[in-house]
Design a protein around this motif. Structure first.
Motif, PDB file in Angstrom:
ATOM      1  N   ASP A 166     -35.351  29.243 -34.663  1.00 32.19           N
ATOM      2  CA  ASP A 166     -36.147  29.775 -35.699  1.00 32.19           C
ATOM      3  C   ASP A 166     -36.787  28.828 -36.596  1.00 32.19           C
ATOM      4  O   ASP A 166     -36.449  27.729 -36.669  1.00 32.19           O
ATOM      5  N   TYR A 209     -23.164  36.939 -37.177  1.00 32.92           N
ATOM      6  CA  TYR A 209     -22.200  35.669 -36.924  1.00 32.92           C
ATOM      7  C   TYR A 209     -20.886  36.082 -37.253  1.00 32.92           C
ATOM      8  O   TYR A 209     -20.652  37.004 -37.904  1.00 32.92           O
ATOM      9  N   HIS A 249     -26.547  27.772 -39.125  1.00 29.79           N
ATOM     10  CA  HIS A 249     -26.996  27.328 -37.671  1.00 29.79           C
ATOM     11  C   HIS A 249     -26.915  25.828 -37.796  1.00 29.79           C
ATOM     12  O   HIS A 249     -26.394  25.124 -36.590  1.00 29.79           O
ATOM     13  N   GLU A 270     -24.639  40.154 -41.528  1.00 34.02           N
ATOM     14  CA  GLU A 270     -25.642  41.243 -40.941  1.00 34.02           C
ATOM     15  C   GLU A 270     -26.474  40.558 -39.828  1.00 34.02           C
ATOM     16  O   GLU A 270     -27.016  41.289 -39.154  1.00 34.02           O
ATOM     17  N   GLN A 271     -26.473  39.112 -39.883  1.00 33.00           N
ATOM     18  CA  GLN A 271     -27.267  38.557 -38.756  1.00 33.00           C
ATOM     19  C   GLN A 271     -26.275  38.396 -37.458  1.00 33.00           C
ATOM     20  O   GLN A 271     -26.743  37.633 -36.719  1.00 33.00           O
ATOM     21  N   ARG A 281     -32.476  35.732 -46.297  1.00 31.77           N
ATOM     22  CA  ARG A 281     -32.763  36.196 -44.861  1.00 31.77           C
ATOM     23  C   ARG A 281     -33.123  35.000 -44.180  1.00 31.77           C
ATOM     24  O   ARG A 281     -32.956  34.873 -42.944  1.00 31.77           O
ATOM     25  N   LYS A 282     -33.495  33.704 -44.676  1.00 38.31           N
ATOM     26  CA  LYS A 282     -33.842  32.709 -43.895  1.00 38.31           C
ATOM     27  C   LYS A 282     -33.156  31.286 -44.212  1.00 38.31           C
ATOM     28  O   LYS A 282     -32.712  30.538 -43.079  1.00 38.31           O
ATOM     29  N   PRO A 293     -29.046  31.324 -43.345  1.00 35.32           N
ATOM     30  CA  PRO A 293     -28.778  31.559 -41.883  1.00 35.32           C
ATOM     31  C   PRO A 293     -29.329  30.286 -41.298  1.00 35.32           C
ATOM     32  O   PRO A 293     -28.500  29.385 -40.385  1.00 35.32           O
ATOM     33  N   LEU A 343     -24.978  36.552 -43.521  1.00 31.24           N
ATOM     34  CA  LEU A 343     -24.463  36.192 -42.238  1.00 31.24           C
ATOM     35  C   LEU A 343     -24.018  36.973 -41.124  1.00 31.24           C
ATOM     36  O   LEU A 343     -24.345  36.982 -40.137  1.00 31.24           O
TER      37      LEU A 343
END
Ligand SMILES: NC(=O)C1=CN([C@@H]2O[C@H](COP(=O)(O)OP(=O)(O)OC[C@H]3O[C@@H](n4cnc5c(N)ncnc54)[C@H](OP(=O)(O)O)[C@@H]3O)[C@@H](O)[C@H]2O)C=CC1
Ligand SMILES: O=C1O[C@H](COP(=O)(O)O)[C@@H](O)[C@H](O)[C@H]1O
Length: 504
Positions: free
Chosen positions: A427, A68, A29, A65-66, A21-22, A25, A63
């Motif tokens: 983030d 990208y 990024h 899912e977020q 989750r963190k 990503p 990724l």
């Protein structure tokens, strides 16, 4: 961005939730900058019998899912991600060392290494020892070890963990993460205080009546009961995140923005905080079933994996006194919980009222200690999430006259919105990972700092305190009124912006 050395970024716990989750990503990024992408090779490690391709596929899914774009994600995963299985017991550090050296040869890396522990805290010692046993704590370049929270579960365990870490790594190689320190708006607290003489000259017991720190979440425990039920909210949120906010609000100006100059001041102020009297200064709570956003939600004891008789607190409020020349006598109220009405991280600074109130209905003047003497104090609200920004509340004359002939006053505010001025904030993990790879420890917690924080809360954690029930979707148990009946952050909403904030 500062110059980045070519390095290997090893994630222990690569199959876990935080990585997905963190960390992935944030790394992705960061690596949109081609200079970083060329210099950073990621090696995931865990017990699961995954391959490079299986790890890449998990990262691609996370990724996507977020949101990208597929092609860029695919290319990045293939080029930058690798995986090493640590065996069913998670102890094949020899295999890890061979893989590290092999990757370094193939990718022309020069021995610079990050070891990120995204592991269950019970495994930290095993991982530190494992790295030391195969010599992965030393190399021809630099090595940094990153330890996720919680760092220990009380003073004694934190001290023991620090000792173990220091057997294999020097303190300047250790990056203890508190993700609140990576939040742009938390860092902005320092800019606000030390970049503006206007407020700093009033930032003391002569002018401030009280400080309130609220960290409220609408979410419940989710799927994390295995960890959370053992930990409780004081360990999960107060010992780290709220204490960091307290330190940044209360610390003295550092001599420079150097990492140790800042951390020295944070430790000093933490050492000045008196241990709260658990029975008089603390209120704990646990949510029961209630309604959130019109939907029924279960109570904590009915959440998956929570024992039906659990007494773990999901809410904590307390009053602290910072016994130094700047703050003695100014109460600092901390309040945080799960299943509260909305997401809100806010510091409310209430200034002292005007010494005499001239604008009274019965003709006044009166002094604030008289009953019915209304003298609204100025308030500064520093909102860290959501709707990041500042609001300074003050009194103005409302147009016209009152029937009784007094001058009508109304509270208005000056507002600054981070989003309006700068757009979306990055983030926290991206900020922190960048600092790790450039070697800037300013936003990480030093060994003495983590121990000072545990020292403050360990007596309360060792006291058998009542845990009061509160309904999900409310602001905590009634017992909190004993500490402070009206919290600025949830009390009156006196302008359009405050109302907008409160409904988000
Ligand atoms: N998730 C979150 O939102 C947050 C997490 N944290 C912290 O991050 C850390 C990780 O949390 P999270 O990702 O949620 O936890 P998970 O349980 O989801 O992941 C734990 C990871 O550790 C691996 N692991 C477990 N035992 C061993 C072992 N003996 N040797 C090697 N690897 C092992 C697991 O993989 P495998 O089973 O394949 O070995 C898995 O990859 C914790 O310290 C947590 O407190 C902090 C803030 C927020
Ligand atoms: O560390 C933690 O923080 C989150 C809250 O973080 P935020 O950035 O969303 O404010 C909390 O939900 C979790 O229980 C805790 O472990």
């Amino acid at each position: 961005m500062s110059q980045i050395d070519p390095h290997l970024f090893v994630i222990f716990g690569a199959t876990g939730d935080l990585t997905k989750r963190k960390l992935i990503p944030a790394l992705y990024h960061l690596m949109q900058d081609e200079d970083v992408a060329r210099r950073c090779v990621v090696l995931g490690a865990a017990r699961s019998d995954w391959t490079d391709e299986r790890f890449r596929e998990a990262a691609r899914t996370a990724l996507r899912e977020q949101g990208y774009a597929e092609e860029t994600v695919d290319a990045w995963c293939t080029r930058n991600l690798h995986y090493q299985c640590l065996g069913p017991e998670g102890n094949d550090y020899e295999g890890l060392r061979e893989r590290v050296e092999q990757l370094e040869r193939h990718r022309n890396l020069t021995g610079n290494r990050v070891f990120y522990f995204s592991l269950p805290p019970s495994i930290y010692t095993q991982a530190i020892e494992g790295l030391g046993a195969v010599g992965l704590n030393t190399s021809s370049g630099w090595s940094r070890v990153v330890v996720e929270k919680p760092f220990g579960h009380d003073l004694d365990s934190a001290q023991r963990l620090n000792e173990r870490v220091h057997q294999h790594f020097d303190e300047d190689q250790v990056y203890r993460i508190d993700h609140y320190l990576g939040k742009e708006t938390v860092q902005n607290l320092m800019a606000f205080r030390f970049g503006n003489a206007l407020f700093e000259s009033m930032w003391n017991r002569e002018h401030i009546d009280r400080v309130e720190i609220t960290v409220a979440e609408p979410l419940g425990v989710g799927g994390r009961a295995g960890y959370y039920d053992q930990s409780g909210h004081v360990r999960d949120m107060v010992q780290n995140h709220l204490t960091q906010l307290l330190s940044l609000v209360a610390m003295e100006p550092p001599a420079s923005m150097d990492a140790d100059a800042i951390r020295d001041e944070k430790v000093k102020v933490l050492n000045a905080v008196q241990q709260p009297d658990p029975r008089a200064d603390v209120a704990l709570g646990q949510y029961r079933a209630g309604t959130m956003g019109g939907e029924p939600v279960p109570g904590y004891r009915d959440e998956p994996d929570v024992p039906a008789d659990s007494d773990t607190e999901t809410f904590a409020a307390m009053r602290l006194n910072v016994a130094n020349w700047r703050w003695q006598g100014v109460p600092f109220f901390l309040r945080t919980g799960k299943r509260l009405p909305r997401k809100l991280t806010q510091i409310a600074v209430r200034f002292q009222s005007a010494p005499v109130s001239l604008f009274q209905a019965d003709g006044g003047p009166c002094v604030p200690r008289d009953a019915d003497c209304e003298a609204a104090p100025n308030e500064l609200l520093i909102t860290l999430q959501p709707d990041e920004g500042f609001d300074l509340r003050f009194e103005v004359k409302a147009p016209g006259n009152s029937d009784d002939g007094s001058m009508p006053l109304e509270t208005q505010q000056l507002s600054f919105s981070y989003q309006d001025a700068f757009g979306p904030v990055p983030d926290a993990y991206e900020t922190l990972l960048r600092d790790i790879i450039v070697g800037d420890p300013t936003l990480f917690v030093r060994a003495d700092e983590v121990e000072a924080s545990w020292q403050l809360y360990t007596p309360l954690l060792e006291t058998d305190l009542p845990v009061h029930s509160y309904e999900a979707g409310t602001w905590g148990p009634d017992a909190v009124d004993r500490l402070l009946p009206t919290w600025t952050s949830t009390g009156r909403t006196r302008s359009h912006r405050a109302e907008a904030t409160s409904s988000s």
